[in-house]
Design a protein around this motif. Sequence first.
Motif, PDB file in Angstrom:
ATOM      1  N   SER A   1      46.146  21.047  -4.416  1.00 34.62           N
ATOM      2  CA  SER A   1      45.385  20.786  -3.192  1.00 34.62           C
ATOM      3  C   SER A   1      44.898  22.096  -2.598  1.00 34.62           C
ATOM      4  N   LEU A   2      43.892  21.985  -1.714  1.00 33.74           N
ATOM      5  CA  LEU A   2      43.466  23.090  -0.863  1.00 33.74           C
ATOM      6  C   LEU A   2      44.093  22.853   0.502  1.00 33.74           C
ATOM      7  N   GLY A   3      45.223  23.469   0.750  1.00 35.42           N
ATOM      8  CA  GLY A   3      46.019  23.132   1.913  1.00 35.42           C
ATOM      9  C   GLY A   3      47.158  22.228   1.490  1.00 35.42           C
ATOM     10  N   LYS A   4      47.675  21.422   2.406  1.00 34.45           N
ATOM     11  CA  LYS A   4      48.845  20.602   2.112  1.00 34.45           C
ATOM     12  C   LYS A   4      48.502  19.157   1.750  1.00 34.45           C
ATOM     13  N   THR A   5      47.227  18.807   1.778  1.00 36.90           N
ATOM     14  CA  THR A   5      46.843  17.417   1.547  1.00 36.90           C
ATOM     15  C   THR A   5      46.024  17.282   0.276  1.00 36.90           C
ATOM     16  N   LEU A   6      46.428  16.373  -0.606  1.00 36.87           N
ATOM     17  CA  LEU A   6      45.678  16.115  -1.826  1.00 36.87           C
ATOM     18  C   LEU A   6      44.358  15.419  -1.496  1.00 36.87           C
ATOM     19  N   TYR A   7      43.280  15.871  -2.140  1.00 35.76           N
ATOM     20  CA  TYR A   7      42.017  15.148  -1.983  1.00 35.76           C
ATOM     21  C   TYR A   7      42.117  13.795  -2.674  1.00 35.76           C
ATOM     22  N   GLN A   8      41.681  12.743  -1.974  1.00 34.93           N
ATOM     23  CA  GLN A   8      41.635  11.392  -2.535  1.00 34.93           C
ATOM     24  C   GLN A   8      40.346  10.713  -2.100  1.00 34.93           C
TER      25      GLN A   8
ATOM     26  N   ASP B   1      27.383  29.992  -7.461  1.00 31.85           N
ATOM     27  CA  ASP B   1      27.857  28.697  -6.974  1.00 31.85           C
ATOM     28  C   ASP B   1      29.234  28.380  -7.554  1.00 31.85           C
ATOM     29  N   THR B   2      29.749  29.299  -8.380  1.00 33.55           N
ATOM     30  CA  THR B   2      31.061  29.139  -9.004  1.00 33.55           C
ATOM     31  C   THR B   2      31.748  30.498  -9.051  1.00 33.55           C
ATOM     32  N   VAL B   3      33.040  30.511  -8.744  1.00 30.88           N
ATOM     33  CA  VAL B   3      33.782  31.768  -8.775  1.00 30.88           C
ATOM     34  C   VAL B   3      35.209  31.486  -9.224  1.00 30.88           C
ATOM     35  N   GLN B   4      35.756  32.410  -9.980  1.00 31.66           N
ATOM     36  CA  GLN B   4      37.153  32.280 -10.403  1.00 31.66           C
ATOM     37  C   GLN B   4      38.060  32.992  -9.403  1.00 31.66           C
ATOM     38  N   VAL B   5      39.074  32.259  -8.941  1.00 35.27           N
ATOM     39  CA  VAL B   5      40.112  32.855  -8.109  1.00 35.27           C
ATOM     40  C   VAL B   5      41.328  33.030  -9.006  1.00 35.27           C
ATOM     41  N   ARG B   6      41.605  34.254  -9.363  1.00 32.76           N
ATOM     42  CA  ARG B   6      42.651  34.519 -10.344  1.00 32.76           C
ATOM     43  C   ARG B   6      44.035  34.327  -9.746  1.00 32.76           C
ATOM     44  N   ALA B   7      45.010  34.201 -10.617  1.00 29.60           N
ATOM     45  CA  ALA B   7      46.393  34.015 -10.191  1.00 29.60           C
ATOM     46  C   ALA B   7      46.833  35.143  -9.255  1.00 29.60           C
ATOM     47  N   PHE B   8      47.484  34.760  -8.150  1.00 29.31           N
ATOM     48  CA  PHE B   8      48.040  35.697  -7.178  1.00 29.31           C
ATOM     49  C   PHE B   8      46.975  36.579  -6.535  1.00 29.31           C
ATOM     50  N   GLU B   9      45.753  36.049  -6.438  1.00 29.50           N
ATOM     51  CA  GLU B   9      44.672  36.795  -5.787  1.00 29.50           C
ATOM     52  C   GLU B   9      43.978  35.909  -4.755  1.00 29.50           C
ATOM     53  N   TYR B  10      43.139  36.538  -3.960  1.00 31.01           N
ATOM     54  CA  TYR B  10      42.279  35.812  -3.030  1.00 31.01           C
ATOM     55  C   TYR B  10      40.836  36.232  -3.265  1.00 31.01           C
TER      56      TYR B  10
ATOM     57  N   ILE C   1      39.875  32.077   0.116  1.00 30.54           N
ATOM     58  CA  ILE C   1      40.636  31.222  -0.786  1.00 30.54           C
ATOM     59  C   ILE C   1      41.776  32.041  -1.384  1.00 30.54           C
ATOM     60  N   SER C   2      43.003  31.649  -1.067  1.00 30.57           N
ATOM     61  CA  SER C   2      44.184  32.348  -1.587  1.00 30.57           C
ATOM     62  C   SER C   2      44.846  31.492  -2.662  1.00 30.57           C
ATOM     63  N   ASN C   3      45.219  32.128  -3.749  1.00 34.04           N
ATOM     64  CA  ASN C   3      45.817  31.426  -4.888  1.00 34.04           C
ATOM     65  C   ASN C   3      47.159  32.066  -5.238  1.00 34.04           C
ATOM     66  N   PRO C   4      48.261  31.610  -4.611  1.00 30.19           N
ATOM     67  CA  PRO C   4      49.565  32.235  -4.841  1.00 30.19           C
ATOM     68  C   PRO C   4      50.322  31.652  -6.029  1.00 30.19           C
ATOM     69  N   PHE C   5      49.586  31.229  -7.068  1.00 26.96           N
ATOM     70  CA  PHE C   5      50.219  30.602  -8.228  1.00 26.96           C
ATOM     71  C   PHE C   5      49.789  31.293  -9.515  1.00 26.96           C
ATOM     72  N   ILE C   6      50.476  30.949 -10.592  1.00 27.60           N
ATOM     73  CA  ILE C   6      50.251  31.619 -11.870  1.00 27.60           C
ATOM     74  C   ILE C   6      48.975  31.149 -12.564  1.00 27.60           C
TER      75      ILE C   6
ATOM     76  N   LEU D   1      41.635  28.741   3.079  1.00 31.34           N
ATOM     77  CA  LEU D   1      41.942  27.680   2.124  1.00 31.34           C
ATOM     78  C   LEU D   1      42.987  28.215   1.146  1.00 31.34           C
ATOM     79  N   THR D   2      44.159  27.619   1.164  1.00 33.41           N
ATOM     80  CA  THR D   2      45.237  28.067   0.293  1.00 33.41           C
ATOM     81  C   THR D   2      45.511  27.037  -0.791  1.00 33.41           C
ATOM     82  N   VAL D   3      45.483  27.475  -2.036  1.00 28.41           N
ATOM     83  CA  VAL D   3      45.800  26.596  -3.161  1.00 28.41           C
ATOM     84  C   VAL D   3      47.290  26.255  -3.114  1.00 28.41           C
ATOM     85  N   ASN D   4      47.598  24.979  -3.261  1.00 24.68           N
ATOM     86  CA  ASN D   4      48.986  24.538  -3.347  1.00 24.68           C
ATOM     87  C   ASN D   4      49.190  23.697  -4.595  1.00 24.68           C
TER      88      ASN D   4
END
Length: 227
Positions: free
Chosen positions: A35-42, A132-141, A84-89, A20-23
């Motif tokens: 989004s998680l991937g390329k599609t926004l949840y709706q 049941d909750t975890v922080q994915v920090r910037a530029f980390e997985y 879960i990868s988070n390649p953002f600030i 699951l990649t944060v976009n």
Amino acid sequence: MALQAADRQPWLLVDRSIELTVNRFVDEFGVPYWSLGKTLYQPTTVPTLYTAMSMGNLASNESVYAPQTNAYVLRHLEVVEFVISNPFINDHTFHMHGHDFQVTEAGPCGNRLGGYSEVFYRQSGPWPIRRDTVQVRAFEYVRLRFRADNPGVWRFHCHIAPGHDYRGLAAILVEAPELLQKQQRIPDQMKEMCKKQGIPTTGNAAGNQGFDLTGLPPAITLTPTYH
């Protein structure tokens, strides 16, 4: 000493791993979406729980839930790993309904497209902490593991609201729908509430039968914005 589970449950052995990649997307007005991937949840015409309860054997097919729900159908008792990868600030705090999970590993992303580095650190030793909750920090997985032992429809989403959660950073876990249909019953009061609001309670995501999603607004897929 590193944090560890009080009951000393060892690392679960993984049956299926899901990346699951944060976009992040910015529209023409400068409004950011996630989004998680390329599609926004709706949200869909028929709430996902009602689709899982009313579609019989087809409830085990992810297509009936529509792409915009980011639905994953899980088999009963399988051990699922999320990477879960988070390649953002921005940091993101993810929450899972219906389960706690082992936090087995975390480390820096290998690149801005969400790959993860071979250099990592284990957070919890041989008996991973469970949350049941975890922080994915910037530029980390972060690597999570859980056993699908609670049939239901569960949300997995960023807990930063409204900016991230309500703007698409979520997925749906449809867990053992064949057991859910046998074990649970939706109260008549809930169906009546939906009826008064004009919300259908049967059918696929669009309120139709089979894989016909006619009438459902198309999923929003955008190009990630790295700034």
